[in-house]
Design a protein around this motif. Structure first.
Motif, PDB file in Angstrom:
ATOM      1  N   UNK A  69       0.673  -1.242   0.073  1.00 13.36           N
ATOM      2  CA  UNK A  69      -0.145  -0.097   0.007  1.00 13.36           C
ATOM      3  C   UNK A  69       1.021   1.144  -0.011  1.00 13.36           C
ATOM      4  N   UNK A  70       1.617   1.364   0.843  1.00 11.12           N
ATOM      5  CA  UNK A  70       2.859   2.504   0.920  1.00 11.12           C
ATOM      6  C   UNK A  70       4.119   2.097   1.498  1.00 11.12           C
ATOM      7  N   UNK A  71       5.046   2.693   1.256  1.00 11.85           N
ATOM      8  CA  UNK A  71       6.579   2.719   1.616  1.00 11.85           C
ATOM      9  C   UNK A  71       7.127   4.117   1.981  1.00 11.85           C
ATOM     10  N   UNK A  72       7.262   4.527   3.063  1.00 14.76           N
ATOM     11  CA  UNK A  72       7.858   5.727   3.314  1.00 14.76           C
ATOM     12  C   UNK A  72       8.985   5.897   4.269  1.00 14.76           C
ATOM     13  N   UNK A  73       9.942   6.606   3.776  1.00 10.93           N
ATOM     14  CA  UNK A  73      11.260   6.776   4.532  1.00 10.93           C
ATOM     15  C   UNK A  73      10.796   7.670   5.610  1.00 10.93           C
ATOM     16  N   UNK A  74      10.900   7.154   7.099  1.00  8.31           N
ATOM     17  CA  UNK A  74      10.617   7.955   8.123  1.00  8.31           C
ATOM     18  C   UNK A  74      11.970   8.564   9.103  1.00  8.31           C
ATOM     19  N   UNK A  75      13.162   7.763   8.747  1.00  7.81           N
ATOM     20  CA  UNK A  75      14.166   8.191   9.374  1.00  7.81           C
ATOM     21  C   UNK A  75      15.255   7.603   8.484  1.00  7.81           C
ATOM     22  N   UNK A  76      16.538   8.325   8.720  1.00  7.12           N
ATOM     23  CA  UNK A  76      17.531   7.819   8.063  1.00  7.12           C
ATOM     24  C   UNK A  76      18.714   8.953   8.408  1.00  7.12           C
ATOM     25  N   UNK A  77      19.999   8.530   7.886  1.00 12.03           N
ATOM     26  CA  UNK A  77      21.020   9.431   7.781  1.00 12.03           C
ATOM     27  C   UNK A  77      22.249   8.789   7.037  1.00 12.03           C
ATOM     28  N   UNK A  78      22.972   9.943   6.399  1.00 13.46           N
ATOM     29  CA  UNK A  78      23.976   9.527   5.422  1.00 13.46           C
ATOM     30  C   UNK A  78      24.395  10.860   4.679  1.00 13.46           C
ATOM     31  N   UNK A  79      25.326  10.690   3.861  1.00 14.54           N
ATOM     32  CA  UNK A  79      25.934  11.957   3.281  1.00 14.54           C
ATOM     33  C   UNK A  79      26.276  11.498   1.822  1.00 14.54           C
ATOM     34  N   UNK A  80      26.498  12.593   0.952  1.00 15.41           N
ATOM     35  CA  UNK A  80      26.807  12.575  -0.561  1.00 15.41           C
ATOM     36  C   UNK A  80      27.112  13.754  -0.837  1.00 15.41           C
ATOM     37  N   UNK A  81      28.254  13.861  -1.784  1.00 13.99           N
ATOM     38  CA  UNK A  81      29.039  15.120  -2.261  1.00 13.99           C
ATOM     39  C   UNK A  81      28.767  16.370  -1.327  1.00 13.99           C
ATOM     40  N   UNK A  82      29.358  16.420  -0.245  1.00 15.41           N
ATOM     41  CA  UNK A  82      29.474  17.604   0.676  1.00 15.41           C
ATOM     42  C   UNK A  82      28.365  17.824   1.231  1.00 15.41           C
ATOM     43  N   UNK A  83      27.315  17.294   1.559  1.00 18.29           N
ATOM     44  CA  UNK A  83      26.023  17.410   2.154  1.00 18.29           C
ATOM     45  C   UNK A  83      25.843  15.923   3.069  1.00 18.29           C
ATOM     46  N   UNK A  84      25.443  16.350   4.255  1.00 18.47           N
ATOM     47  CA  UNK A  84      24.781  15.343   5.242  1.00 18.47           C
ATOM     48  C   UNK A  84      23.268  15.497   5.141  1.00 18.47           C
ATOM     49  N   UNK A  85      22.580  14.397   5.384  1.00 16.09           N
ATOM     50  CA  UNK A  85      21.228  14.284   5.264  1.00 16.09           C
ATOM     51  C   UNK A  85      20.799  13.467   6.358  1.00 16.09           C
ATOM     52  N   UNK A  86      19.823  14.198   7.271  1.00 11.63           N
ATOM     53  CA  UNK A  86      19.141  13.481   8.388  1.00 11.63           C
ATOM     54  C   UNK A  86      17.735  13.535   8.500  1.00 11.63           C
ATOM     55  N   UNK A  87      16.939  12.307   8.808  1.00  7.38           N
ATOM     56  CA  UNK A  87      15.512  12.487   9.027  1.00  7.38           C
ATOM     57  C   UNK A  87      15.248  11.713  10.217  1.00  7.38           C
ATOM     58  N   UNK A  88      14.364  12.200  11.116  1.00 14.56           N
ATOM     59  CA  UNK A  88      13.956  11.486  12.431  1.00 14.56           C
ATOM     60  C   UNK A  88      12.220  11.796  12.199  1.00 14.56           C
ATOM     61  N   UNK A  89      11.686  10.687  12.857  1.00 18.71           N
ATOM     62  CA  UNK A  89      10.253  10.831  12.925  1.00 18.71           C
ATOM     63  C   UNK A  89       9.747  10.186  14.216  1.00 18.71           C
ATOM     64  N   UNK A  90       8.672  10.547  14.884  1.00 16.89           N
ATOM     65  CA  UNK A  90       8.063  10.145  16.173  1.00 16.89           C
ATOM     66  C   UNK A  90       6.720  10.037  15.842  1.00 16.89           C
ATOM     67  N   UNK A  91       6.036   9.103  16.347  1.00 16.65           N
ATOM     68  CA  UNK A  91       4.510   8.921  16.311  1.00 16.65           C
ATOM     69  C   UNK A  91       3.912  10.045  17.111  1.00 16.65           C
ATOM     70  N   UNK A  92       2.831  10.713  16.678  1.00 17.03           N
ATOM     71  CA  UNK A  92       2.229  11.742  17.783  1.00 17.03           C
ATOM     72  C   UNK A  92       0.833  11.017  18.168  1.00 17.03           C
ATOM     73  N   UNK A  93       0.264  10.096  17.355  1.00 10.54           N
ATOM     74  CA  UNK A  93      -1.060   9.538  17.646  1.00 10.54           C
ATOM     75  C   UNK A  93      -1.133   8.581  16.766  1.00 10.54           C
ATOM     76  N   UNK A  94      -2.170   7.787  16.726  1.00 17.10           N
ATOM     77  CA  UNK A  94      -2.210   6.340  15.940  1.00 17.10           C
ATOM     78  C   UNK A  94      -2.143   6.715  14.577  1.00 17.10           C
ATOM     79  N   UNK A  95      -2.479   7.807  13.883  1.00 20.86           N
ATOM     80  CA  UNK A  95      -2.438   8.078  12.469  1.00 20.86           C
ATOM     81  C   UNK A  95      -1.552   9.169  12.068  1.00 20.86           C
ATOM     82  N   UNK A  96      -0.524   9.861  13.011  1.00 20.53           N
ATOM     83  CA  UNK A  96       0.182  11.088  12.774  1.00 20.53           C
ATOM     84  C   UNK A  96       1.619  10.914  13.004  1.00 20.53           C
TER      85      UNK A  96
END
Length: 154
Positions: A69-96
């Protein structure tokens, strides 16, 4: 589990192989956690090893027939070409889920050396899990310091 422990130990997780994962990654995928948000669907997170680009945690939602049904990146970290990428997530409630994503530029491309003061962009958003299992993103704040057009012109 902390980011450093996950980075060190993710290969000890169960490596999973299924045609569904071929749709989201050509790299190895490891089962991270089962989710019990909605008993009418199969939901879990996987760790995707993107090699030099880092690790990502993907939230997967399947129907009871195991169709994606769905596939969503909710967290991660890494780097490429002079940039650092980071994402973090936390459930607020059952659907958010609240998500914070950041890109940091640490390399001065013209001088080919580290920036004395790295600069970055941040995006604050919600992932809303709809009744049908699709996940949509609603951005509520963006902070911009990096001009990608400026970099492309140089």
């Amino acid at each position: 589990m902390s980011d450093s422990i996950l980075a060190a130990d993710y290969k000890m997780l169960k490596k999973i192989s299924h045609p569904i994962f071929d749709k989201i990654s050509s790299n190895p995928v490891y089962l991270y956690s089962w989710q019990d948000r909605d008993s009418a669907k199969n939901e879990f997170t996987v760790v995707k090893d993107d090699g030099e680009l880092g690790l990502k945690i993907i939230y997967i939602i399947l129907d009871k027939k195991d169709s994606l049904i769905s596939s969503t990146q909710i967290a991660g970290k890494g780097s490429e070409g002079g940039y650092w990428f980071e994402t973090k997530s936390k459930f607020l409630n059952n659907d958010s889920i609240i998500n914070i994503g950041a890109i940091t530029q640490w390399l001065d491309f013209d001088k080919r050396q580290n920036l004395t003061k790295p600069r970055g962009d941040s995006t604050f958003s919600y992932f809303i899990v709809e009744k049908n299992g699709n996940m949509t993103e609603k951005i509520f704040k963006e902070v911009k310091e990096i001009s990608f057009n400026e970099q492309q012109e140089n």
